[in-house]
Design a protein around this motif. Structure first.
Motif, PDB file in Angstrom:
ATOM      1  N   SER A  62      14.000   4.414  -8.376  1.00  0.00           N
ATOM      2  CA  SER A  62      13.216   5.532  -8.908  1.00  0.00           C
ATOM      3  C   SER A  62      13.103   5.478 -10.431  1.00  0.00           C
ATOM      4  O   SER A  62      13.684   4.620 -11.093  1.00  0.00           O
ATOM      5  N   TYR A  63      12.351   6.425 -10.985  1.00  0.00           N
ATOM      6  CA  TYR A  63      12.082   6.480 -12.425  1.00  0.00           C
ATOM      7  C   TYR A  63      13.265   6.983 -13.260  1.00  0.00           C
ATOM      8  O   TYR A  63      13.473   6.558 -14.385  1.00  0.00           O
ATOM      9  N   ASN A  64      13.992   7.944 -12.699  1.00  0.00           N
ATOM     10  CA  ASN A  64      14.995   8.689 -13.477  1.00  0.00           C
ATOM     11  C   ASN A  64      16.214   7.825 -13.825  1.00  0.00           C
ATOM     12  O   ASN A  64      16.370   6.704 -13.328  1.00  0.00           O
ATOM     13  N   SER A  97      10.866  -2.010  -8.294  1.00  0.00           N
ATOM     14  CA  SER A  97      10.889  -0.829  -9.165  1.00  0.00           C
ATOM     15  C   SER A  97       9.718   0.082  -8.837  1.00  0.00           C
ATOM     16  O   SER A  97       8.672  -0.375  -8.359  1.00  0.00           O
ATOM     17  N   ASP A  98       9.898   1.369  -9.093  1.00  0.00           N
ATOM     18  CA  ASP A  98       8.737   2.242  -9.081  1.00  0.00           C
ATOM     19  C   ASP A  98       7.828   1.791 -10.222  1.00  0.00           C
ATOM     20  O   ASP A  98       8.246   1.060 -11.124  1.00  0.00           O
ATOM     21  N   TRP A  99       6.584   2.209 -10.172  1.00  0.00           N
ATOM     22  CA  TRP A  99       5.553   1.679 -11.060  1.00  0.00           C
ATOM     23  C   TRP A  99       5.860   1.967 -12.534  1.00  0.00           C
ATOM     24  O   TRP A  99       5.860   3.130 -12.955  1.00  0.00           O
ATOM     25  N   VAL A 137      12.074   2.162   1.657  1.00  0.00           N
ATOM     26  CA  VAL A 137      12.610   3.501   1.533  1.00  0.00           C
ATOM     27  C   VAL A 137      12.553   3.802   0.038  1.00  0.00           C
ATOM     28  O   VAL A 137      12.727   2.905  -0.792  1.00  0.00           O
ATOM     29  N   LYS A 138      12.241   5.040  -0.336  1.00  0.00           N
ATOM     30  CA  LYS A 138      12.116   5.368  -1.761  1.00  0.00           C
ATOM     31  C   LYS A 138      12.443   6.831  -1.980  1.00  0.00           C
ATOM     32  O   LYS A 138      12.550   7.564  -0.984  1.00  0.00           O
ATOM     33  N   HIS A 139      12.577   7.352  -3.157  1.00  0.00           N
ATOM     34  CA  HIS A 139      12.733   6.705  -4.448  1.00  0.00           C
ATOM     35  C   HIS A 139      14.209   6.778  -4.724  1.00  0.00           C
ATOM     36  O   HIS A 139      14.740   7.871  -4.955  1.00  0.00           O
ATOM     37  N   TYR A 140      14.847   5.612  -4.727  1.00  0.00           N
ATOM     38  CA  TYR A 140      16.296   5.495  -4.767  1.00  0.00           C
ATOM     39  C   TYR A 140      16.783   5.540  -6.200  1.00  0.00           C
ATOM     40  O   TYR A 140      16.524   4.596  -6.937  1.00  0.00           O
ATOM     41  N   GLY A 178       7.551  18.884  -6.712  1.00  0.00           N
ATOM     42  CA  GLY A 178       6.172  18.647  -6.268  1.00  0.00           C
ATOM     43  C   GLY A 178       6.033  17.599  -5.191  1.00  0.00           C
ATOM     44  O   GLY A 178       4.980  17.475  -4.566  1.00  0.00           O
ATOM     45  N   ARG A 179       7.080  16.802  -4.948  1.00  0.00           N
ATOM     46  CA  ARG A 179       6.976  15.756  -3.930  1.00  0.00           C
ATOM     47  C   ARG A 179       7.770  16.077  -2.674  1.00  0.00           C
ATOM     48  O   ARG A 179       7.954  15.198  -1.830  1.00  0.00           O
ATOM     49  N   ASN A 180       8.248  17.305  -2.530  1.00  0.00           N
ATOM     50  CA  ASN A 180       9.026  17.619  -1.332  1.00  0.00           C
ATOM     51  C   ASN A 180       8.251  17.342  -0.049  1.00  0.00           C
ATOM     52  O   ASN A 180       8.837  17.043   0.989  1.00  0.00           O
ATOM     53  N   ALA A 196      -2.881   9.768 -13.522  1.00  0.00           N
ATOM     54  CA  ALA A 196      -2.588   8.467 -12.897  1.00  0.00           C
ATOM     55  C   ALA A 196      -1.672   7.610 -13.759  1.00  0.00           C
ATOM     56  O   ALA A 196      -2.009   6.504 -14.154  1.00  0.00           O
ATOM     57  N   HIS A 197      -0.538   8.132 -14.080  1.00  0.00           N
ATOM     58  CA  HIS A 197       0.546   7.435 -14.780  1.00  0.00           C
ATOM     59  C   HIS A 197       0.365   7.267 -16.283  1.00  0.00           C
ATOM     60  O   HIS A 197       1.323   7.138 -17.004  1.00  0.00           O
ATOM     61  N   SER A 198      -0.851   7.208 -16.793  1.00  0.00           N
ATOM     62  CA  SER A 198      -1.033   6.701 -18.149  1.00  0.00           C
ATOM     63  C   SER A 198      -0.298   7.522 -19.209  1.00  0.00           C
ATOM     64  O   SER A 198       0.239   6.974 -20.146  1.00  0.00           O
ATOM     65  N   SER A 205       1.880  18.194  -5.746  1.00  0.00           N
ATOM     66  CA  SER A 205       1.532  16.810  -6.020  1.00  0.00           C
ATOM     67  C   SER A 205       2.634  16.115  -6.787  1.00  0.00           C
ATOM     68  O   SER A 205       3.400  16.759  -7.519  1.00  0.00           O
ATOM     69  N   GLU A 206       2.681  14.803  -6.634  1.00  0.00           N
ATOM     70  CA  GLU A 206       3.462  13.966  -7.538  1.00  0.00           C
ATOM     71  C   GLU A 206       3.077  14.310  -8.977  1.00  0.00           C
ATOM     72  O   GLU A 206       1.927  14.618  -9.264  1.00  0.00           O
ATOM     73  N   GLY A 207       4.042  14.263  -9.876  1.00  0.00           N
ATOM     74  CA  GLY A 207       3.740  14.444 -11.290  1.00  0.00           C
ATOM     75  C   GLY A 207       3.910  15.864 -11.789  1.00  0.00           C
ATOM     76  O   GLY A 207       3.855  16.094 -12.986  1.00  0.00           O
ATOM     77  N   ALA A 211       0.831  -1.206   0.000  1.00  0.00           N
ATOM     78  CA  ALA A 211       0.000   0.000   0.000  1.00  0.00           C
ATOM     79  C   ALA A 211       0.865   1.254   0.000  1.00  0.00           C
ATOM     80  O   ALA A 211       1.796   1.369   0.795  1.00  0.00           O
ATOM     81  N   ASP A 212       0.535   2.183  -0.878  1.00  0.00           N
ATOM     82  CA  ASP A 212       1.144   3.509  -0.766  1.00  0.00           C
ATOM     83  C   ASP A 212       0.795   4.054   0.609  1.00  0.00           C
ATOM     84  O   ASP A 212      -0.361   3.981   1.052  1.00  0.00           O
ATOM     85  N   SER A 213       1.788   4.615   1.268  1.00  0.00           N
ATOM     86  CA  SER A 213       1.536   5.088   2.630  1.00  0.00           C
ATOM     87  C   SER A 213       2.609   6.097   3.027  1.00  0.00           C
ATOM     88  O   SER A 213       3.278   5.940   4.037  1.00  0.00           O
TER      89      SER A 213
END
Ligand code: BGC
Length: 751
Positions: free
Chosen positions: A259-261, A291-293, A212-215, A179-181, A594-596, A487-489, A112-114
């Protein structure tokens, strides 16, 4: 589930013998079943709880077929995250799901995201506590608050039937407009790593897997799926990676989300240096890397370079990985290592021996804990002529802006917690529509009214600046709420507050100089009006107890003790990057759907060259560049005053002692901060935080606090030997109440 039949059995009366007889048969059958289940366990040697987790994992591994191994190393699709996607049986409604292997007693993994509380609770009519933002947590400088924060998340995950958290964000704040600070813990490796490390320990104390994320280096959202981060290796190890190192050492997370990058050209989820060499090698991380999504980009390269689990799908670690193992391009021992790490985490966490049992979350306990953390997190930035605390006796107060009449703001994206009863400003919208600011029902106005029942307290929305100013002019005092939704994104394009709020403050402050600003924001913002208002209170996203926490501080029932975990620059031009790298009209919204469409919107091959600031993240940059921040790292006022004296540092242990006295009239808590500057041979001409201590003092009381400087922080990373090295020479130690208020200093020579 069987528990519900037990009270019925014990409640059977002799007069109801037919019922009693049937109950006896059911009971006997149940007992036999229990015996059968119990009898089975000891015969499976890995279920012996006395064996170490690693050994138990090895024992299971030996029993597994190739298909079973492959089944454990990927998720089962987008599930509840994408409308129309397949939802696997057993999926508890979280972001990720890995089906278990019942014949071996391996449970399903429900992730779960939390980040700031459990996400998507409302989907199943559940409740989850919204905590203050993680950045707010970092402002407490209180490791116990970190542990409590994680404990709230862990226990509510358990109550909701999850056995794995995917929170624990600790990316370093290199980009104050990221946006995620609000999901991360600020700009200092020691402070951020310590708070999030304790948070992870708190989560895992509930016998579930924490992560722990996002590494690593996911320090901005702009082009997050494609951006290539460049940074000298020494600088990597002493900044962002050091933050993770500290969090991993303290929290011992059983999972790490890559992480994504990209980093040095390779995606973070297939980066040999960061995953194999640093995380699993130097940090000694024993858990698994997921992995991140949709952050997996290859089969063989990812597998060889350290990824252990693909999420959320099986694009690379399903049939393709099986083929690679059969062909020998991914050696079987490496697949075994992936599976071993996942099994190890399941055993070590307690998720197998003590699986979560669902029950109703206790919202009152959650709110009390969230409020406690918020009260330690709120930072009093400015308090001209001691306008605060406010009097509870009479007068008139104009409360203006940011929906303070209904609730407090929260951060968006996958950290969004569902608001009970729906978005407080528009309940018909539902609990958490993606991409919209969500307010939680903790109305500051209500609590302000409760504090001062004899006062005339009225509310104005602030939507019309002229009307708000006229309203402000009629009251003795103004409490003006300001917001910055993040926000994220998406990153914020500037440090400026959105929605023309700078103009609102100027007009209100001009109409009534007794204006107290309360900020609800994701990260640092600029305040060109700071000297025009009387007081400024930084409440971050304050969580479900936020309204009451803010009122308690405004009226002095709680004496503020929060300190900034990040520098607040006066203007964008003072930052290492005056503009967020790569942020354009096209890239300003990376994943709001939502990611798409996340990747489609991004530049194909962008680079962020962090060598421009290198080691000088946050306050270090401001010191070296001789720039004055608006509010410095570590800054935060109290309703009392403290005097610092008698700093001494022991040469052998680098332990400092400082005497602190409460010189005011109220009890209060200060955060004694210790900074060090390394010998000039280090080439690092700036101070860095090496330790701190929260200290609570009654009026007039003095205490001597002891702070031991963290040895890694007194070292540099030597790339040629791949190790930390303490240079001989002169070390300047400074102590005080903020990075720009360090009245004490001493220089010692270390061998
Ligand atoms: C986020 C992760 C999150 C995942 C699952 C990703 O977009 O970056 O932090 O855990 O989605 O929701």
């Amino acid at each position: 589930m069987f528990h519900s039949s037990l009270p019925a059995r014990s409640g059977t009366s002799l007069s109801n013998s037919r019922h009693a007889g049937r109950t006896f048969l059911v009971g006997a059958a149940f007992a036999l079943l229990c015996i059968a289940v119990k009898a089975q366990k000891p015969s499976d040697p890995w279920m012996d709880t006395k064996l170490p987790a690693g050994q138990r994992a090895e024992l299971v591994l030996k029993q597994m077929t190739l298909d079973e191994k492959i089944q454990l190393v990927h998720g089962s699709g987008w599930g509840v995250l994408r409308e129309g996607a397949y939802v696997a049986p057993g999926n508890n409604g979280g972001a990720g799901f890995v089906p278990g292997i019942p014949r071996l007693h391996i449970p399903d993994i429900n992730l779960a995201d939390s980040a700031v509380g459990v996400r998507m609770a409302a989907l199943d009519s559940r409740y989850a506590t919204l905590l203050p933002s993680v950045l707010g947590l970092a402002a407490t400088w209180d490791p116990l608050a970190g542990h409590l924060y994680g404990d709230v998340i862990g226990r509510e995950l358990r109550d909701q039937g999850y056995n794995m958290s995917i929170g624990g964000g600790v990316d370093l704040m290199r980009e104050p407009r990221n946006g995620r600070n609000f999901e991360y813990a600020g700009e200092d490796p020691l402070l951020a790593g310590t708070e999030v490390g304790n948070l992870i320990a708190g989560v895992q104390s509930n016998r579930i897997i924490g992560d722990v994320k996002h590494y690593a280096f996911n320090d901005q959202e702009t082009n997050r799926n494609t951006v290539n981060v460049l940074l000298d290796r020494r600088d990597m190890r002493e900044t962002d990676l050091l933050t993770f190192q500290i969090a991993v050492a303290i929290g011992r997370p059983l999972a790490t989300m890559c992480s994504y990058n990209r980093i040095e050209g390779d995606y973070a989820c297939e980066n040999d240096y960061t995953l194999n060499k640093v995380l699993k090698g130097a940090f000694g991380f024993k858990g698994f890397v997921l992995s991140d999504w949709d952050g997996t980009h290859s089969t063989v390269k990812s597998a060889l370079n350290g990824l252990d689990m693909e999420q959320p799908s099986a694009n690379f670690f399903g049939p393709a990985l099986k083929q690679a193992v059969e062909a020998g391009t991914v050696p079987t021992p490496r697949l075994d290592d992936m599976v071993q790490r996942i099994l190890y985490s399941l055993f070590a966490s307690g998720a197998i021996d003590d699986p979560p049992a669902r029950r109703v979350v206790d919202p009152f306990r959650g709110e009390k804990d969230a409020q406690h953390i918020a009260e330690e997190a709120i930072v009093l930035l400015q308090n001209t002529h001691n306008i605060l605390p406010l009097s509870k006796n009479g007068g008139s107060i104009a409360v203006i802006g940011s929906h303070a009449d209904v609730g407090v703001l929260s951060g968006g994206g996958s950290a969004q917690v569902d608001s009970p009863g729906g978005n407080a400003i528009n309940p018909s919208e539902g609990a958490s529509p993606w991409g919209k600011p969500i307010y939680f029902p903790s109305a500051p106005l209500e609590f302000i009214r409760e504090k001062a029942p004899q006062s005339n307290i009225q509310y104005n929305s602030g939507d019309d600046i002229t009307a708000a100013a006229a309203f402000a002019a009629k009251s003795d005092t103004v409490v003006l709420f300001l917001h910055q939704w993040q926000s994220e994104g998406q990153d914020s394009p500037t440090l400026s507050l959105p929605d023309n709020q700078d103009a609102l403050v100027e007009a209100v402050a001009k109409a009534n100089p007794r204006t107290i600003v309360v900020l609800e924001n994701g990260g640092p913002v600029s305040m060109p009006w700071a000297t025009h208002v009387a007081a400024i209170l930084e409440s971050w996203y304050p969580g479900i107890g936020g309204g009451e926490a803010i009122a308690n501080i405004l009226f002095g029932d709680v004496n503020p003790s929060g300190k900034l975990p990040a520098t607040f620059a006066a203007r964008d031009a003072d930052l290492p990057y005056p503009h967020v790298p790569g942020l354009t009209e096209k890239t300003k919204n990376n994943g709001m759907n939502a990611h798409s469409d996340a990747v489609a919107e991004q530049e194909k091959n962008p680079t962020v060259d962090y060598n421009i600031q290198g080691l000088m993240v946050g306050y270090k940059w401001f010191q070296v560049e001789h720039k004055m921040p608006l509010f410095a790292f570590g800054h935060g006022l109290s309703y009392t005053t403290f005097a610092y004296s008698a700093l001494s540092v022991d040469h052998a242990t680098a332990t400092a002692t400082i005497s602190i006295q409460n010189t005011g009239k109220l009890a209060g808590t200060d955060v004694a901060q210790l900074y060090a500057t390394l010998p000039s041979a280090s080439g690092e001409p700036f101070r860095r935080l090496v330790g701190w201590q929260r200290v609570t003092l009654a009026p007039g009381e003095s205490k001597v606090v002891t702070i031991t400087a963290d040895p890694t922080l007194l070292s540099i990373f030597d790339v040629s030997t791949d190790s930390w090295e303490r240079l001989p020479g002169q070390y300047l130690f400074e102590a005080g109440t903020a990075s720009d208020d360090l009245p004490l200093h001493t220089t010692i020579t270390l061998p």
